[in-house]
Design a protein around this motif. Structure first.
Motif, PDB file in Angstrom:
ATOM      1  N   MET A   1      -4.851   4.714  -4.881  1.00 28.07           N
ATOM      2  CA  MET A   1      -3.425   5.353  -4.215  1.00 28.07           C
ATOM      3  C   MET A   1      -2.900   4.816  -3.146  1.00 28.07           C
ATOM      4  O   MET A   1      -1.635   4.512  -2.825  1.00 28.07           O
ATOM      5  N   LYS A   2      -3.540   4.167  -2.119  1.00 25.23           N
ATOM      6  CA  LYS A   2      -3.065   3.377  -1.110  1.00 25.23           C
ATOM      7  C   LYS A   2      -2.400   2.192  -1.432  1.00 25.23           C
ATOM      8  O   LYS A   2      -1.370   1.695  -1.040  1.00 25.23           O
ATOM      9  N   LYS A   3      -3.191   1.382  -2.630  1.00 27.85           N
ATOM     10  CA  LYS A   3      -2.564   0.448  -3.193  1.00 27.85           C
ATOM     11  C   LYS A   3      -1.371   0.682  -3.829  1.00 27.85           C
ATOM     12  O   LYS A   3      -0.271  -0.386  -3.661  1.00 27.85           O
ATOM     13  N   ARG A   4      -1.003   1.814  -4.563  1.00 18.17           N
ATOM     14  CA  ARG A   4       0.340   1.945  -5.052  1.00 18.17           C
ATOM     15  C   ARG A   4       1.287   2.348  -3.910  1.00 18.17           C
ATOM     16  O   ARG A   4       2.480   1.986  -4.151  1.00 18.17           O
ATOM     17  N   SER A   5       1.012   2.892  -3.201  1.00 14.87           N
ATOM     18  CA  SER A   5       1.954   3.003  -1.799  1.00 14.87           C
ATOM     19  C   SER A   5       2.488   1.702  -1.208  1.00 14.87           C
ATOM     20  O   SER A   5       3.648   1.693  -1.065  1.00 14.87           O
ATOM     21  N   ILE A   6       1.650   0.848  -1.144  1.00 13.98           N
ATOM     22  CA  ILE A   6       1.852  -0.336  -0.563  1.00 13.98           C
ATOM     23  C   ILE A   6       2.785  -0.994  -1.288  1.00 13.98           C
ATOM     24  O   ILE A   6       4.000  -1.853  -1.090  1.00 13.98           O
ATOM     25  N   ILE A   7       2.549  -1.133  -2.585  1.00 12.35           N
ATOM     26  CA  ILE A   7       3.409  -1.669  -3.994  1.00 12.35           C
ATOM     27  C   ILE A   7       4.674  -1.190  -3.815  1.00 12.35           C
ATOM     28  O   ILE A   7       5.624  -1.821  -3.970  1.00 12.35           O
ATOM     29  N   LEU A   8       4.891   0.126  -3.748  1.00 11.79           N
ATOM     30  CA  LEU A   8       6.093   0.871  -3.892  1.00 11.79           C
ATOM     31  C   LEU A   8       6.910   0.580  -2.693  1.00 11.79           C
ATOM     32  O   LEU A   8       8.135   0.315  -2.983  1.00 11.79           O
ATOM     33  N   VAL A   9       6.317   0.730  -1.582  1.00 10.39           N
ATOM     34  CA  VAL A   9       7.042   0.276  -0.262  1.00 10.39           C
ATOM     35  C   VAL A   9       7.636  -1.453  -0.387  1.00 10.39           C
ATOM     36  O   VAL A   9       8.746  -1.659  -0.062  1.00 10.39           O
TER      37      VAL A   9
END
Length: 142
Positions: A1-9
Motif C-alpha cells: 500500500m505504501k509503495k502505491r502511494s509513493i508511485i501515485l505521488v
C-alpha cells in the motif's frame, strides 16, 4: 500500500512538472511571429513612424529599406508573453495600404505589440538597439 502511494505521488508530481514546463514554453515566441500574426498577409506596409517619448521627437518614413529593417531585421528577437505594460521609450506606428495602423510600444526590456499582448524581451532587444543606433532624420513633435 505504501509503495502505491509513493508511485501515485511521483506520477502526480511528474505530471504537474511536465504541465508547468509545457505551459511556460508556450509563452515564448519571436518578434517576427507576432508581427506576421498582427499584419495581415494581404496588407502592404506603406509607412512607419517612430515617436521618442524621452526626447519628444519623431521620425516618419515610407522608405522600403528602413521599413524592412524595422519589421524584419529583429524578427528572431525572442519574446516571452507576460502581463506587464512596458515603460515606453518609443511608440512605433506601422501604416498599411488598408489604412490600418498598428502600434508597438517599445521599452528597453519589454514590448507591447498591438493587441497581441505584452512581452518581456528575453535576450537582446535588437529593435531598441536598431532605433537607438540609426541615423534617422528626427523632427520635433508638433
Amino acid at each position: 500500500m505504501k509503495k502505491r502511494s509513493i508511485i501515485l505521488v511521483a506520477i502526480i508530481v511528474i505530471g504537474i512538472g511536465t504541465w508547468l514546463f509545457i505551459n511556460d514554453q508556450m509563452k515564448y515566441t519571436t518578434y517576427g511571429t507576432v508581427i506576421s500574426d498582427m499584419v495581415n498577409q494581404e496588407e502592404a506596409i506603406t509607412g512607419i513612424s517612430i515617436e521618442s517619448t524621452r526626447k519628444d521627437n519623431m521620425f516618419r518614413t515610407n522608405n522600403k529599406q528602413i521599413i524592412n529593417k524595422i519589421v524584419n531585421e529583429p524578427s528572431q528577437m525572442e519574446l516571452k508573453k507576460q502581463n506587464k505594460i512596458p515603460t515606453v521609450d518609443y511608440m512605433i506606428t506601422i501604416n498599411t495600404d488598408t489604412y490600418k495602423d498598428y502600434l508597438i510600444m517599445l521599452g528597453k526590456n519589454h514590448i507591447q505589440i498591438g493587441t497581441k499582448g505584452q512581452y518581456k524581451i528575453v535576450k537582446n532587444n535588437n529593435l531598441y538597439q536598431l532605433i537607438e543606433n540609426a541615423d534617422f532624420d528626427w523632427k520635433p513633435k508638433n
